[in-house]
Design a protein around this motif. Structure first.
Motif, PDB file in Angstrom:
ATOM      1  N   LYS A 128       1.033  -1.264  -0.207  1.00 35.48           N
ATOM      2  CA  LYS A 128      -0.044  -0.020  -0.360  1.00 35.48           C
ATOM      3  C   LYS A 128       1.297   1.326   0.069  1.00 35.48           C
ATOM      4  O   LYS A 128       0.830   2.128  -0.835  1.00 35.48           O
ATOM      5  N   PRO A 129       1.574   1.801   0.854  1.00 31.40           N
ATOM      6  CA  PRO A 129       2.773   2.770   0.676  1.00 31.40           C
ATOM      7  C   PRO A 129       3.223   2.785  -0.513  1.00 31.40           C
ATOM      8  O   PRO A 129       3.694   3.926  -0.560  1.00 31.40           O
ATOM      9  N   LEU A 130       3.764   1.612  -1.002  1.00 29.37           N
ATOM     10  CA  LEU A 130       4.730   1.881  -2.308  1.00 29.37           C
ATOM     11  C   LEU A 130       3.525   2.598  -3.838  1.00 29.37           C
ATOM     12  O   LEU A 130       3.957   3.215  -4.291  1.00 29.37           O
ATOM     13  N   LYS A 131       2.137   2.027  -3.653  1.00 29.96           N
ATOM     14  CA  LYS A 131       1.700   2.818  -4.048  1.00 29.96           C
ATOM     15  C   LYS A 131       1.450   4.276  -4.164  1.00 29.96           C
ATOM     16  O   LYS A 131       0.573   4.838  -5.764  1.00 29.96           O
ATOM     17  N   LEU A 132       2.053   5.019  -3.039  1.00 28.99           N
ATOM     18  CA  LEU A 132       1.254   6.010  -2.470  1.00 28.99           C
ATOM     19  C   LEU A 132       2.392   7.309  -2.994  1.00 28.99           C
ATOM     20  O   LEU A 132       2.973   7.848  -3.122  1.00 28.99           O
ATOM     21  N   GLY A 133       3.862   6.286  -3.363  1.00 28.79           N
ATOM     22  CA  GLY A 133       4.974   6.759  -3.718  1.00 28.79           C
ATOM     23  C   GLY A 133       6.723   6.629  -2.654  1.00 28.79           C
ATOM     24  O   GLY A 133       7.547   7.215  -3.217  1.00 28.79           O
TER      25      GLY A 133
END
Length: 112
Positions: A71-76
């Motif tokens: 999930k945090p990887l999708k936020l950049g």
């Protein structure tokens, strides 16, 4: 009124089992050479519902662990070693569930 924790504690009385109560006449022990009961096959070797339940549960748990790490990887955010390790653990748990679904314990080893 009140919760269970606010009420006074009452001890639970447990009756002694009948075997322990009458120790004057103990049961005769079986001789070492005689079998006590016929040998039975284990129940969990071919339990399809057990394998489906545990395998799908592990796949779901592994998917959730991977999803939370992703999930945090999708936020950049850049991936750190902890996030990558969490993703690897999630994939490993899901693979463990797939192995349980596809390969039961009885088929894992060759006989003879």
């Amino acid at each position: 009124m009140g919760s269970f924790l606010t009420q006074p504690f009452e001890p639970v009385k447990v009756a002694a089992p009948p075997e322990a109560a009458s120790s004057a006449n103990p049961a005769p022990l079986a001789r070492p050479g005689t079998p006590t009961s016929p040998e039975q096959t284990p129940v969990f070797n071919n339990c399809w519902s057990c394998r489906v339940l545990s395998g799908s549960g592990l796949i779901g748990a592994g998917g959730y662990v991977y999803w939370v790490a992703r999930k945090p990887l999708k936020l950049g955010y850049s991936p750190g070693p902890g996030r990558i390790m969490q993703m690897v653990i999630g994939i490993s748990i899901a693979c463990w569930g797939a192995v349980i679904l596809s390969n039961p314990k009885g088929k894992a080893f060759r006989g003879g």
